[in-house]
Enzyme design. Structure first.
Site, PDB file in Angstrom:
ATOM      1  N   ARG A 168     -96.793  24.791  62.309  1.00 15.04           N
ATOM      2  CA  ARG A 168     -98.044  24.818  63.084  1.00 15.04           C
ATOM      3  C   ARG A 168     -97.885  24.131  64.448  1.00 15.04           C
ATOM      4  NH1 ARG A 168    -102.821  24.995  58.555  1.00 15.04           N
ATOM      5  NH2 ARG A 168    -101.448  25.164  56.776  1.00 15.04           N
ATOM      6  N   THR A 209     -93.711  31.865  60.901  1.00 14.79           N
ATOM      7  CA  THR A 209     -94.507  32.145  59.704  1.00 14.79           C
ATOM      8  C   THR A 209     -95.977  31.758  59.862  1.00 14.79           C
ATOM      9  OG1 THR A 209     -94.467  32.052  57.288  1.00 14.79           O
ATOM     10  CG2 THR A 209     -94.109  29.969  58.465  1.00 14.79           C
ATOM     11  N   GLU A 259     -95.188  21.932  57.361  1.00 15.45           N
ATOM     12  CA  GLU A 259     -96.459  22.254  58.015  1.00 15.45           C
ATOM     13  C   GLU A 259     -96.454  21.827  59.481  1.00 15.45           C
ATOM     14  OE1 GLU A 259     -98.637  24.143  56.792  1.00 15.45           O
ATOM     15  OE2 GLU A 259     -98.459  24.031  54.613  1.00 15.45           O
TER      16      GLU A 259
HETATM   17  C1  DMJ Z   1     -99.611  29.741  56.556  1.00 17.53           C
HETATM   18  O1  DMJ Z   1     -99.642  28.416  56.883  1.00 17.53           O
HETATM   19  C2  DMJ Z   1     -98.231  30.314  56.678  1.00 17.53           C
HETATM   20  O2  DMJ Z   1     -98.304  31.690  56.719  1.00 17.53           O
HETATM   21  C3  DMJ Z   1     -97.326  29.898  55.550  1.00 17.53           C
HETATM   22  O3  DMJ Z   1     -96.068  30.514  55.640  1.00 17.53           O
HETATM   23  C4  DMJ Z   1     -97.958  30.270  54.242  1.00 17.53           C
HETATM   24  N1  DMJ Z   1     -99.310  29.838  54.117  1.00 17.53           N
HETATM   25  C5  DMJ Z   1    -100.230  29.905  55.194  1.00 17.53           C
HETATM   26  C6  DMJ Z   1    -101.171  31.087  55.191  1.00 17.53           C
HETATM   27  O4  DMJ Z   1    -101.573  31.561  53.997  1.00 17.53           O
END
Ligand code: DMJ
Length: 654
Positions: free
Chosen positions: A277, A626, A273
């Protein structure tokens, strides 16, 4: 009294000799010059001065002049320039003339700092000016180092940054920030921007500095995913605000990073995370804006993540203490295993950490993971979700394109694309994995819907998670680079999966999709368990609409995106922000009181891109991590020899 007639002077006194006339005129003009010059020494507030001196003469042209308000107090002329600002804080001429506070001064600035910030806010850099300045504007293609244009870039942008910008094939924000030509689409895009501003304003008002907003109770949420790190919504929003042209808000976010982002925290954080992020958010903010602040912060944070890789195999564990560097596996992960979607979702960011730091250690760490995964035996060619960081063996055979597996596959194809299509290992691993997925997991329902089932040691679970809906977009963006005869097949598969995910929305009362939907016991794309009925503002379905729109320009994707906007407005918008809902199948909304940071980073960004022209963050130059943070394609040859940039660009137009 009799006036004697002076020689050479007429009776009227007006007839002077030529030399006398000359002396008189000289005296007169000296007097006028003196009076006019004296105006400059009067305080700015004197009316006479304002009448006689033009506006431009009256305002200092330098950034220090943004402190013109101080002149009214008559203080400025008495002080040397470096003393005008609080200790440790200097000002520089910022974007389009606004004051940009640079340097230290986290707390010492007090009122002075606040005043400077408000001055900076009075003249926010215009969106066009900022981009024009950074990109060399519409003439970006002409940008050559050492030319006038290059030197007009922000003085804060380093040489390396200018070089990087020169290696992009297109301006990042397109011709006009991606503004679409047709008025209806433009109106929809404006609506999405308004949603972002609403989400942001409420976060700022009620949860500033916390990780996420609780929109019902109007307070902040910290959670336990980011250790002691704070401001997840701020970091996740930087690039969205920037590309939407919400520059006052972007500046507030940037100033928070400068003054408040504390990386010396000691808490237990999810490596995954924090990476997607914080590292992703700071990297993309740096690459989009050239602000060295973001680079400094991300390199500081990146270094703190390295101890997580100190395991017998180099496969990192899931949890790391950012202070001590000790790491361990999640308690719920069987036998101390690491999760595929976690250790497999570091590659893009870590390659960029090496690029920016010049230290290969980050790339080496993720290449080592890649090597191990490539080598290890895979059941039916599939990658199970749990691996031991000690033995390097799979711990059990659960395979999923949704949670626990998802972004590992995404990062394989994106690693290839981000490497300027040079990373052949990533490419081969991706297409081999996709082949195994197609043979083992892809299913067709009795009603004709294509879906991705989960696999448990050879037994299928006919369930598809919302998270797995990103795979429509993923298969779409990989269609061009597999076997040439499979291109159409991949595009069709991508479209079918995206269609199924849309059905999961369309078959609910709220027109929002559940966390997981099933294809057994008569169910088709609907949740059968109460515990699967929630929607937490997730982006994956909209993400696939965006990619499929760009790949096909089929208008249905924009229509589906608009349906989602209307549903979000109707069911998730509350008085003070956006909230997830507990049951997508009932119209009496029960809100979960959480505005997830990925709503600002991903859901709203993908919607905005869906309603923008394709030249906003063009795929030739950018891949999204992602968490939807755009990261640039690494053009090694151009970065080493920038003179090749022109050739690359002409190849593109040819
Ligand atoms: C996000 O933090 C990212 O897309 C992650 O890869 C999966 N979950 C969440 C969104 O649903």
């Amino acid at each position: 009294m009799v006036f004697r007639k002076l020689p050479g002077v007429s009776a009227s006194g007006m007839s002077l000799r030529l030399s006398q006339k000359f002396v008189f005129l000289l005296f007169l003009s000296g007097l006028v010059t003196l009076c006019f010059g004296a105006l400059f020494f009067l305080p700015d507030s004197v009316r006479l001065k304002r009448i006689f001196l033009s506006k431009s003469e009256n305002q200092p042209a330098t950034a220090a002049g943004s402190g013109a308000a101080e002149n009214d107090a008559g203080e400025r002329p008495k002080r040397p320039r470096e003393q005008e600002h609080p200790r440790g804080v200097t000002s520089t001429k910022g974007e389009s003339g606004g004051v940009v506070v640079v340097g230290g001064g986290t707390s010492g600035g007090g009122g002075g700092l606040a005043r400077l910030k408000s001055l900076a806010r009075k003249t926010p850099p215009s969106y066009e000016a900022t981009e024009e300045r950074l990109a060399g504007g519409k003439a970006q293609e002409d940008l050559t180092l050492g030319s006038e244009k290059a030197s007009s870039l922000d003085s804060g942008a380093s040489f390396a940054y200018k070089k990087f910008r020169r290696c992009l094939l297109k301006p990042p924000l397109g011709r006009d920030g991606g503004k679409p030509g047709d008025p209806q689409t433009d109106k929809r895009r404006e609506k999405v921007k308004e949603m972002m501003k609403f989400a942001w304003d409420n976060y700022k008002q009620y949860a500033w500095g916390k990780n996420e907003l609780r929109p019902l109770t109007k307070n902040g949420h910290i959670g336990n995913m980011f250790g002691g790190l704070r401001g997840a919504s701020i970091i996740d929003s930087l690039d969205t605000l920037y590309i939407m042209g919400l520059l006052d808000e972007y500046n507030d976010a940037k100033e928070w990073v400068r003054s408040n982002l504390d990386l010396t925290s000691n808490g237990e954080a999810s490596l995954f995370e924090v990476n997607i992020r914080y590292v992703g958010g700071l990297l993309s903010a740096y690459y989009l804006t050239g602000e060295e602040l973001f680079k400094t912060k991300v390199l500081e944070l990146g270094a703190k993540l390295l101890p997580a890789f100190n395991t017998p195999t180099g496969i990192p564990r899931g949890v790391i203490n950012l202070g001590s560097g000790s790491s361990w596996s999640w308690g719920w992960a069987s036998a101390g295993s690491s999760i595929l979607a976690e250790f497999g979702t570091l590659h893009l960011e870590f390659v960029h950490l090496s690029e920016l730091s010049g230290d290969p250690v980050y790339s080496e760490k993720v290449m080592n993971i890649r090597k191990l995964l490539n080598k290890i035996e895979k059941p039916q060619g599939l990658y199970p979700n749990f691996l031991s960081p000690v033995s390097g063996n799979w711990v059990q055979h659960h395979v999923s394109i949704g949670g626990l597996g998802d972004s590992f596959y995404e990062y394989l194809i994106k690693s290839y694309l981000m490497s300027d299509k040079t990373d052949e290992d990533a490419k081969n691993m991706y297409y081999n994995a996709l082949e195994a997925i197609e043979s083992n997991l892809v299913q067709k329902s009795p009603g004709g819907l294509t879906y991705m089932a989960e696999w448990r040691g050879g037994i299928l679970d006919h369930k598809m998670g919302h998270l797995a809906c990103f795979s429509g977009g993923m298969i779409g963006i990989g269609a061009d680079d597999g076997a040439p005869d499979k291109r159409q097949h991949y595009l069709d598969l991508a479209a079918e999966i995206t269609h199924t995910c849309h059905e999961s929305y369309d078959r609910s009362a709220t027109k929002l999709g559940p966390e997981a939907f099933r294809f057994d016991s008569g169910a088709e794309a609907t949740a059968t368990r109460l515990s699967d009925r929630y929607y937490i503002l997730r982006p994956e379905v909209i993400e696939s609409y965006m990619y499929m729109w760009r790949l096909t320009h089929d208008p249905k994707y924009r229509e589906w995106g608009w349906e989602a906007v209307e549903a979000l407005e109707r069911h998730c918008r509350v008085e003070s922000g956006f909230s997830g809902i507990r049951d997508v199948y009932t119209l009496t909304d029960s809100h979960d009181n959480m505005q997830q940071s990925f709503f600002l980073s991903e859901t709203l960004k993908y919607l905005y891109l869906l309603f923008s022209d394709d030249d906003l963050l063009p795929p030739e130059d950018w891949v999204f991590n992602t968490e939807a943070h755009p990261l640039p394609v690494v053009r090694k040859s151009c970065l080493q020899d920038p003179s090749t940039a022109a050739q690359d660009k002409s190849k593109l137009s040819g």
